[in-house]
Design a protein around this motif. Structure first.
Motif, PDB file in Angstrom:
ATOM      1  N   UNK A 153       0.815  -1.215   0.000  1.00 38.37           N
ATOM      2  CA  UNK A 153       0.000   0.000   0.000  1.00 38.37           C
ATOM      3  C   UNK A 153       0.850   1.265   0.000  1.00 38.37           C
ATOM      4  N   UNK A 154       2.040   1.184   0.540  1.00 35.80           N
ATOM      5  CA  UNK A 154       2.900   2.363   0.667  1.00 35.80           C
ATOM      6  C   UNK A 154       3.341   2.913  -0.683  1.00 35.80           C
ATOM      7  N   UNK A 155       3.303   2.099  -1.728  1.00 35.17           N
ATOM      8  CA  UNK A 155       3.702   2.580  -3.052  1.00 35.17           C
ATOM      9  C   UNK A 155       2.505   2.677  -4.005  1.00 35.17           C
ATOM     10  N   UNK A 156       1.294   2.575  -3.460  1.00 37.02           N
ATOM     11  CA  UNK A 156       0.090   2.653  -4.288  1.00 37.02           C
ATOM     12  C   UNK A 156      -0.432   4.075  -4.357  1.00 37.02           C
ATOM     13  N   UNK A 157      -0.962   4.426  -5.534  1.00 36.45           N
ATOM     14  CA  UNK A 157      -1.626   5.703  -5.760  1.00 36.45           C
ATOM     15  C   UNK A 157      -3.135   5.473  -5.744  1.00 36.45           C
ATOM     16  N   UNK A 158      -3.812   6.080  -4.772  1.00 33.19           N
ATOM     17  CA  UNK A 158      -5.273   6.010  -4.669  1.00 33.19           C
ATOM     18  C   UNK A 158      -5.849   7.379  -5.008  1.00 33.19           C
ATOM     19  N   UNK A 159      -6.955   7.397  -5.747  1.00 32.07           N
ATOM     20  CA  UNK A 159      -7.620   8.651  -6.082  1.00 32.07           C
ATOM     21  C   UNK A 159      -9.066   8.612  -5.598  1.00 32.07           C
ATOM     22  N   UNK A 160      -9.583   9.783  -5.225  1.00 30.53           N
ATOM     23  CA  UNK A 160     -10.986   9.900  -4.819  1.00 30.53           C
ATOM     24  C   UNK A 160     -11.647  10.976  -5.658  1.00 30.53           C
ATOM     25  N   UNK A 175     -19.258  11.530   4.691  1.00 33.66           N
ATOM     26  CA  UNK A 175     -18.866  10.201   4.220  1.00 33.66           C
ATOM     27  C   UNK A 175     -17.627  10.282   3.339  1.00 33.66           C
ATOM     28  N   UNK A 176     -17.595  11.276   2.451  1.00 34.63           N
ATOM     29  CA  UNK A 176     -16.427  11.475   1.591  1.00 34.63           C
ATOM     30  C   UNK A 176     -15.203  11.782   2.445  1.00 34.63           C
ATOM     31  N   UNK A 177     -15.372  12.640   3.455  1.00 34.25           N
ATOM     32  CA  UNK A 177     -14.262  12.975   4.338  1.00 34.25           C
ATOM     33  C   UNK A 177     -13.715  11.769   5.074  1.00 34.25           C
ATOM     34  N   UNK A 178     -14.607  10.899   5.535  1.00 31.38           N
ATOM     35  CA  UNK A 178     -14.177   9.682   6.225  1.00 31.38           C
ATOM     36  C   UNK A 178     -13.400   8.762   5.290  1.00 31.38           C
ATOM     37  N   UNK A 179     -13.875   8.659   4.052  1.00 35.43           N
ATOM     38  CA  UNK A 179     -13.188   7.817   3.070  1.00 35.43           C
ATOM     39  C   UNK A 179     -11.803   8.357   2.756  1.00 35.43           C
ATOM     40  N   UNK A 180     -11.692   9.658   2.561  1.00 39.37           N
ATOM     41  CA  UNK A 180     -10.390  10.265   2.273  1.00 39.37           C
ATOM     42  C   UNK A 180      -9.429  10.049   3.439  1.00 39.37           C
ATOM     43  N   UNK A 181      -9.939  10.146   4.660  1.00 41.70           N
ATOM     44  CA  UNK A 181      -9.092   9.898   5.831  1.00 41.70           C
ATOM     45  C   UNK A 181      -8.538   8.479   5.817  1.00 41.70           C
ATOM     46  N   UNK A 192      -6.655  13.783  -5.884  1.00 37.51           N
ATOM     47  CA  UNK A 192      -7.919  14.064  -6.561  1.00 37.51           C
ATOM     48  C   UNK A 192      -7.542  14.754  -7.864  1.00 37.51           C
ATOM     49  N   UNK A 193      -7.791  14.101  -8.981  1.00 35.70           N
ATOM     50  CA  UNK A 193      -7.217  14.551 -10.244  1.00 35.70           C
ATOM     51  C   UNK A 193      -8.192  15.328 -11.118  1.00 35.70           C
ATOM     52  N   UNK A 194      -9.442  14.897 -11.226  1.00 35.06           N
ATOM     53  CA  UNK A 194     -10.391  15.670 -12.027  1.00 35.06           C
ATOM     54  C   UNK A 194     -11.199  14.871 -13.026  1.00 35.06           C
ATOM     55  N   UNK A 213     -15.275   6.590  -5.120  1.00 34.67           N
ATOM     56  CA  UNK A 213     -16.198   7.731  -5.086  1.00 34.67           C
ATOM     57  C   UNK A 213     -17.436   7.325  -4.300  1.00 34.67           C
ATOM     58  N   UNK A 214     -17.902   8.211  -3.435  1.00 33.81           N
ATOM     59  CA  UNK A 214     -18.983   7.887  -2.507  1.00 33.81           C
ATOM     60  C   UNK A 214     -20.341   8.452  -2.916  1.00 33.81           C
TER      61      UNK A 214
END
Length: 268
Positions: A153-160, A175-181, A192-194, A213-214
């Motif tokens: 996980x330390x080298x993974x790129x996650x986007x929301x 809910x979005x805030x909890x997920x980002x945390x 968050x790219x667009x 995405x929530x």
């Protein structure tokens, strides 16, 4: 219903339209009012849809067209009644285009019997064409794609991401805030790219490891979902169920990565 798809003609049409927008990129001033913003967005939608129809309708005369309005939440809960139709997201990332920054694409999907049969996402700035046909794999400029096989996980790129519906009375922002945390606490890189569809295509190419995405954003997702799926990604809701049209959340990654995320989510 037109059984065969002339894929080269579709790809060429999407590229031509994308390159027209590329030529005009940064030519209009950045809007300074809501009126100016809406005017530019309407101009983009009309040019994109009209140009694609002009090129593709003679080749596919019996396939109707639907412009996917990402601001229309209700229409995204179910697919259209037609057996087959083109779903045009016009320009995904139009705000970036208007603001003179990268991150905009031309997206098109062919929907048959309520499922994407074929989709294409063209990024003119990178000259990269992502496309897939159901059951036949996913490609970037004709090269097959596969999802990431990272383990750490330390080298993974996650986007929301998040959509445009009203979030004032449904606790979605919380809910979005909890997920980002959770992402920040567990993944090495979080962004968050667009452009939603392009990010999903990047899942398919292994450039992004996890997309989440929530809320509901079907029109922004649909072209990228087929590409990610055909490249080997799981297409789920954020509670681990199989995604279906109208689902109000989205989790996309390779199977081992979705399993890691869902395990993280289950822990309080």
């Amino acid at each position: 219903m037109q059984n065969e798809i002339n894929i080269p003609i579709v790809l060429d049409a999407v590229k031509k339209i994308g390159d027209i927008f590329l030529k005009d990129y940064k030519q209009d001033p950045i809007p300074q009012s809501m009126e100016e913003l809406l005017k530019q967005l309407e101009k983009i939608d009309n040019l994109c849809l009209t140009s694609l129809k002009q090129v593709l309708s003679p080749e596919f005369p019996n396939i109707p067209w639907l412009l996917g309005d990402e601001f229309d939440t209700d229409s995204q809960r179910d697919y259209a009644s037609q057996e087959e139709y083109w779903l045009c997201d016009a320009m995904d990332g139009a705000i970036q285009y208007i603001q003179h920054i990268p991150g905009w694409t031309i997206n098109l999907a062919l929907i048959r019997n309520g499922k994407p049969l074929f989709s294409v996402i063209y990024d003119p700035l990178s000259n990269e064409m992502f496309w897939a046909k159901d059951g036949e794999g996913a490609f970037m400029n004709d090269k097959p794609m596969n999802v990431s096989n990272k383990k750490d996980l330390a080298v993974m790129l996650a986007v929301f991401e998040y959509g445009h519906q009203d979030k004032s009375n449904n606790h979605l922002n919380e809910k979005i805030g909890s997920t980002v945390t959770k992402l920040l606490d567990n993944f090495g890189i979080v962004r968050n790219y667009g452009p939603h569809g392009l990010q999903l295509a990047y899942i398919g190419s292994g450039r992004i490891d996890l997309f989440i995405q929530e809320d509901l954003d079907t029109y922004n997702w649909i072209a990228g979902l087929l590409i990610a799926k055909e490249a080997g990604a799981e297409i789920l809701t954020t509670d681990g169920k199989s995604w279906k049209w109208g689902s109000e959340s989205l989790l996309v990654a390779g199977k081992s990565i979705t399993e890691k995320y869902l395990l993280i989510k289950s822990k309080k």
